[in-house]
Design an enzyme around this catalytic site. Structure first.
Site, PDB file in Angstrom:
ATOM      1  N   TYR A 193      12.118   5.099  14.625  1.00 21.00           N
ATOM      2  CA  TYR A 193      12.747   3.790  14.436  1.00 21.00           C
ATOM      3  C   TYR A 193      12.723   3.007  15.754  1.00 21.00           C
ATOM      4  O   TYR A 193      13.129   3.531  16.806  1.00 21.00           O
ATOM      5  CB  TYR A 193      14.188   3.957  13.933  1.00 21.00           C
ATOM      6  CG  TYR A 193      14.885   2.617  13.867  1.00 21.00           C
ATOM      7  CD1 TYR A 193      14.472   1.656  12.945  1.00 21.00           C
ATOM      8  CD2 TYR A 193      15.889   2.285  14.759  1.00 21.00           C
ATOM      9  CE1 TYR A 193      15.073   0.404  12.916  1.00 21.00           C
ATOM     10  CE2 TYR A 193      16.497   1.043  14.738  1.00 21.00           C
ATOM     11  CZ  TYR A 193      16.077   0.105  13.819  1.00 21.00           C
ATOM     12  OH  TYR A 193      16.660  -1.144  13.788  1.00 21.00           O
ATOM     13  N   CYS A 245      26.326 -10.283  11.643  1.00 20.93           N
ATOM     14  CA  CYS A 245      27.411 -11.259  11.744  1.00 20.93           C
ATOM     15  C   CYS A 245      26.908 -12.688  11.908  1.00 20.93           C
ATOM     16  O   CYS A 245      27.664 -13.572  12.293  1.00 20.93           O
ATOM     17  CB  CYS A 245      28.328 -10.923  12.907  1.00 20.93           C
ATOM     18  SG  CYS A 245      29.142  -9.344  12.731  1.00 20.93           S
TER      19      CYS A 245
END
Ligand code: SPV
Ligand code: MN
Length: 596
Positions: A193, A245
């Site tokens: 990743y 967010c």
């Protein structure tokens, strides 16, 4: 050369490929990634797909550790004994590249000929990692040749370790990401990743924070973007948000983009100037759609761009599909192997076609609104810093701190964000995430705060600090703001930087005057903005603010090197809030407060 030789002796690859800046070498890396199966072709020539494997889909918080002498603790930082860690890494890495090619690639973390720029060498057995870095950073083998041996650089060693027939790392339970800050080196093994393997991304961020702390400048998890104001002026803001967010949507609500993830900020002649050290984006693809994100969507579907997709669905017809793309997903391959509509996992839950943390890696230069400042060796002047989190209860949509110190303490260092179901069972609890750097600190949060206070002292023009919150809910639990409203908050901040509008003074900072918002909503969104909405969004939740002050106070009182200034400023904030509460109660309508 010595370090490379040491790593060759350790990892024992069958050959070593030194990647120079020439296009032949860059093309060879892509070919190698396709030949090894790390990337799979699609129907679009330069669009490829990479799969990390079902247990390797995100940053590994637990196994990412800062090595310190004797494992000495740093508050809120995951540390480990340096000697033990280095020994462990050498054990795991012994012969880890046998039968494979070791790539050695050279990068600049910043524009050419710039005092901001840092240098890095990446060693890896993953052509996918090198391909990603070739898109995300500037290749600069030539710089190393010109400057050597007078060059200070970071070292990244990575190995995906043994891979199975799917190409997934087999030994993910022996995943290690060890950050040796003393030696500017990071060792990352048994993972693919990108947040764990691409050295110059979040691993470099941790090294850079450490160097910046010693030298007095800021290395931040921030975007840099330009907002246009009256007369066509462009005002630059940085923005720090925890994942999920609204960071990316904020940067794309601005008018020009310098960077979407990282910023190096230095004092140049009394002015804070910011550089984006990257030239590419490693963005979340989940939900990207042609209506809300037309520019990104176009880049991701154009026949002429270069994109590496990760953990999306690759259909049997060779097309890439993710949630947000039109049409229904067809059978194909995704992060967990074969996928078909309705596929269930072992527990009977439906397997989504693309993973929520599926990503795209591409050049930022494809953006239509790319700011020319991206290549400026002295960066762009930063006039505002924005901090945002997921806060359903306390913070208004936008709030301006009284000054640098007040902002650094009550906004940046006090940043919190709601835990989502994915993180913990206690949904709704606020997670402390100072400067949105919780996962990337290599020094104590107390020291990181002290650095910001020190940095501001030496500026003749201090950026204004703002808090934004797109997640405020009403009594019935519905989000109050529209997705597009962030455009207005940005435009208001732009006007405030130049003091073109007045504001309402609350005990926690300045908020917009109603009439100014009416004008801005009309001008930029063609929408009416009602008094009722204003009262809902900007009533000061005094009781909630007091609770927040209490939480932040308690957190820092357990961090030994917190500057006393923090407690002073929190104390003042508390006093102001209590005064207002005594006069008006626990929630105060903005019309009651003083304008200035
Ligand atoms: C983030 O999570 O903040 C990212 C992606 O930008 S990662 O590289 O995984 O950190
Ligand atoms: Mn990030």
């Amino acid at each position: 050369m010595k370090w490379i030789a040491d790593m060759v002796a350790l990892a024992k690859p069958s050959s070593v490929f030194v990647v120079t800046d020439g296009s032949d070498d860059l093309a060879r890396v892509v070919r190698a990634s396709l030949e090894s199966g790390e990337e799979v072709p699609t129907t679009i020539p330069k669009h490829t797909v990479h799969f990390d494997g079902p247990r390797d889909l995100a940053r590994d918080r637990k196994n990412t550790r800062i090595l310190t002498p004797g494992g000495g603790a740093i508050p809120l930082v995951n540390t480990y004994d340096r000697e033990l860690g280095l020994r462990e890494i050498r054990e795991i890495s012994d012969g880890i590249m046998s039968g494979r090619v070791m790539y050695v690639a050279f990068y600049c973390f910043g524009p050419p000929n710039s005092d901001f720029t840092m240098y890095a060498v990446q060693i890896t057995d993953s052509a996918y990692v090198v391909h990603s870095e070739n898109l995300l950073y500037r290749n600069c083998y030539g710089e190393f040749v010109r400057k050597a041996p007078n060059i200070r650089y970071a070292k990244f060693f990575h190995s995906a370790g043994e891979r199975d027939l799917n190409g997934w790392s087999v030994n993910v339970d022996r995943r290690r990401i060890f950050v040796d800050i003393e030696d500017s080196a990071v060792y990352s093994v048994n993972t693919q990743y990108a947040g764990n393997s691409v050295g110059l991304k979040k691993l470099m961020l941790r090294l850079c924070v450490y160097v910046g702390y010693r030298e007095g400048w800021l290395c931040e998890h921030m975007f840099i973007a330009g907002v246009r104001g009256p007369g066509g002026r462009v005002t630059y803001f940085t923005g720090a948000f925890p994942a999920g967010c609204g960071k990316t949507s904020t940067v794309f609500s601005a008018d020009t983009v310098v960077g979407d993830d990282l910023a190096i900020i230095k004092n140049v002649g009394g002015v804070a100037r910011g550089v984006n050290p990257e030239v590419g984006m490693f963005g979340i693809i989940d939900g990207v759609n042609p209506v809300d994100d037309p520019d990104i969507y176009e880049i991701l579907t154009s026949p002429s761009t270069e994109v590496v997709f990760s953990n999306v669905l690759l259909t049997d017809s060779g097309r890439v599909w993710w949630r947000g793309r039109e049409g229904d997903p067809e059978p194909g391959v995704n992060y967990g192997g074969r996928w078909w509509p309705g596929k269930k996992d072992g527990e009977g839950r439906e397997v989504p076609p693309s993973h929520p943390n599926a990503r795209f890696t591409t050049s930022i230069r494809y953006l239509k609104n790319l700011d020319p400042g991206i290549d400026d060796p002295s960066g762009v002047p930063i006039n505002g810093m924005v901090f945002g989190g997921r806060d359903p209860r306390t913070l208004p949509p936008v709030l301006e701190a009284f000054d640098w110190e007040h902002g650094v303490v009550t906004v940046g260092a006090s940043l919190e964000s709601e835990k989502t179901a994915a993180v913990l069972e206690k949904v709704g609890e606020m997670e402390f995430n100072p400067f949105a750097m919780l996962d990337f600190l290599s020094i104590s949060p107390g020291k990181f705060l002290e650095l910001h206070l020190r940095f501001g002292e030496n500026l003749s023009v201090k950026p204004k600090i703002f808090s934004v919150n797109y997640f405020l809910k009403d009594e019935s639990g519905r989000y109050i703001a529209d997705k597009v409203d962030k455009k207005v908050w940005l435009k208001w901040m732009e006007l405030r930087v130049h003091e073109d509008v007045d504001a309402v003074r609350t005990p926690a900072g300045y908020i917009p005057i109603y009439d100014d918002l009416v004008e801005l909503f009309d001008e930029h969104l063609g929408k009416a903005y009602s008094e009722e909405r204003y009262v809902k969004e900007f009533s000061l939740r005094v009781d909630r603010f007091l609770e927040k002050v209490g939480r932040i106070w308690r957190t820092y009182s357990e961090i030994p090197d917190t500057p006393l200034k923090l407690f002073e400023i929190l104390e003042e904030q508390k006093r102001r809030l209590e005064e207002v509460r005594a006069r008006y109660g626990g929630v105060v309508e903005p019309f009651k407060l003083e304008r200035r």
